[in-house]
Write a protein that holds these residues in place. Structure first.
Motif, PDB file in Angstrom:
ATOM      1  N   ARG A   7     -72.941 -41.196   3.608  1.00 34.66           N
ATOM      2  CA  ARG A   7     -73.123 -42.342   2.714  1.00 34.66           C
ATOM      3  C   ARG A   7     -73.999 -43.405   3.361  1.00 34.66           C
ATOM      4  O   ARG A   7     -74.012 -43.581   4.576  1.00 34.66           O
ATOM      5  CB  ARG A   7     -71.781 -42.903   2.269  1.00 34.66           C
ATOM      6  N   ALA A   9     -74.338 -47.469   3.032  1.00 32.29           N
ATOM      7  CA  ALA A   9     -73.437 -48.482   2.467  1.00 32.29           C
ATOM      8  C   ALA A   9     -73.934 -49.905   2.718  1.00 32.29           C
ATOM      9  O   ALA A   9     -73.326 -50.668   3.466  1.00 32.29           O
ATOM     10  CB  ALA A   9     -72.043 -48.291   3.066  1.00 32.29           C
ATOM     11  N   GLU A  43     -71.709 -52.459  -0.834  1.00 29.48           N
ATOM     12  CA  GLU A  43     -70.614 -53.205  -0.216  1.00 29.48           C
ATOM     13  C   GLU A  43     -70.743 -54.680  -0.593  1.00 29.48           C
ATOM     14  O   GLU A  43     -71.261 -55.504   0.159  1.00 29.48           O
ATOM     15  CB  GLU A  43     -70.634 -52.969   1.294  1.00 29.48           C
ATOM     16  N   ARG A 215     -74.476 -44.889  10.854  1.00 27.67           N
ATOM     17  CA  ARG A 215     -74.794 -46.312  10.677  1.00 27.67           C
ATOM     18  C   ARG A 215     -75.271 -46.885  11.993  1.00 27.67           C
ATOM     19  O   ARG A 215     -75.252 -46.213  13.023  1.00 27.67           O
ATOM     20  CB  ARG A 215     -73.550 -47.055  10.173  1.00 27.67           C
TER      21      ARG A 215
HETATM   22  N1  GLU Z   1     -72.209 -52.823   4.675  1.00 26.57           N
HETATM   23  C1  GLU Z   1     -72.456 -52.786   6.078  1.00 26.57           C
HETATM   24  C2  GLU Z   1     -73.770 -53.447   6.378  1.00 26.57           C
HETATM   25  O1  GLU Z   1     -74.613 -53.555   5.495  1.00 26.57           O
HETATM   26  C3  GLU Z   1     -72.523 -51.387   6.649  1.00 26.57           C
HETATM   27  C4  GLU Z   1     -71.228 -50.712   6.576  1.00 26.57           C
HETATM   28  C5  GLU Z   1     -71.125 -49.354   7.218  1.00 26.57           C
HETATM   29  O2  GLU Z   1     -72.098 -48.584   7.236  1.00 26.57           O
HETATM   30  O3  GLU Z   1     -70.027 -49.052   7.642  1.00 26.57           O
HETATM   31  O4  GLU Z   1     -73.968 -53.855   7.494  1.00 26.57           O
END
Ligand code: GLU
Length: 283
Positions: A7, A9, A43, A215
């Motif tokens: 994913r 996010a 998110e 990430r």
């Molecule tokens: N929403 C988070 C961000 O934009 C990343 C979250 C994740 O990949 O766990 O930094």
């Protein structure tokens, strides 16, 4: 074996940059190579900073880049009740306590030699954890604004084995020991938005059956908190891959050609998606 599921996010609290593009493209590539699925999750629990306009712009930027994600897109702002449910469970386990301190209170309480969390913030000294039950109940009944923190010592005391997770960014699977205690009594329910990134990301990685979390390295330390929450909430643990950040070494090379402008700016200046992919090493 479950289908490998990846994913991307992002939080729509600003325009996407090259770092986001890199993370999204890497997730898509790894999903493709694993014969798996690539999902998109917005998110946007922080409704003060994440706007529908920014979400739209983000989706447009990702589509322009040529990313192919599976529908439907999960929007966290539509699932707040699920995060509350997880929070309720932690409260029922006696692991959360209300904290009425302001940021200034905490900074004031902290001396120069106060231990700091992995982000350099002073560890919470536990002031409200020690609050008398009566005062706590009076303040809650009165509706005083509060965050909810985890009682980290108590949470860890209830575990029967060490917390570990698999990190694959070095090219092989390395078993990492998670140290959530480095974060102290971290906030799990923010005063302003009544939930937190840590709760939402843990609940949703499980809801979407994510097997691989890919990430930025800036989130490596936070994984310890997510690992603890997975244990406390009986949720599965994905494999992790924390990639290098485009804004450090790679970024310097890139900034000569594409700069630190947002994807939207690059688009308007006539840069093509192929040029962005190439600059990021995805061609
Ligand atoms: N929403 C988070 C961000 O934009 C990343 C979250 C994740 O990949 O766990 O930094």
């Amino acid at each position: 074996m479950s289908t490998p599921t990846f994913r991307f996010a992002p939080s729509p609290n600003g325009r996407l940059h090259l770092g986001h593009a890199y993370s999204a493209l890497l997730n898509e590539k790894m999903a493709r190579e694993a014969g798996g699925r690539f999902l998109l999750r917005i998110e946007d629990i922080d409704t003060l900073r994440c706007t529908p306009e920014l979400t739209q712009a983000m989706l447009a930027d990702l589509a322009w880049l040529g990313l192919n994600w599976e529908e439907p897109v999960l929007r966290q702002s539509e699932h707040l009740a699920d995060y509350r449910k997880a929070q309720r469970r932690l409260k029922d386990l006696g692991l959360l306590y209300p904290c009425f301190c302001s940021r200034q209170d905490i900074v004031r309480q902290a001396g120069n030699d106060t231990p700091r969390d992995p982000e350099g913030q002073p560890l919470y000294p536990g002031t409200c954890r020690q609050m008398a039950k009566e005062e706590r109940e009076t303040r809650l009944a009165r509706g005083d604004a509060c965050a909810w923190r985890i009682d980290m010592k108590r949470a860890l005391a209830g575990l029967d084995e060490p917390l570990v997770f698999i990190e694959e960014s070095s090219g092989t699977a390395v078993s990492e020991r998670a140290h959530p205690q480095d974060w102290g009594d971290v906030v799990l329910v923010r005063k302003d938005i009544a939930t937190s990134y840590h709760i939402a990301v843990t609940v949703d990685d499980a809801r979407q059956a994510i097997t691989h979390v890919v990430r930025g390295r800036d989130l490596f330390q936070a994984t310890a908190i997510h690992r603890l929450l997975q244990r406390l909430l009986d949720l599965p643990t994905p494999v992790y891959f924390h990639h290098g950040l485009i804004d450090d070494s790679e970024g310097r090379k890139l900034s000569k050609s594409l700069g630190s402008r947002s994807l939207g700016d690059l688009r308007e200046e006539g840069v093509s998606p192929a040029e962005v992919r190439k600059a990021l090493g995805f061609l």
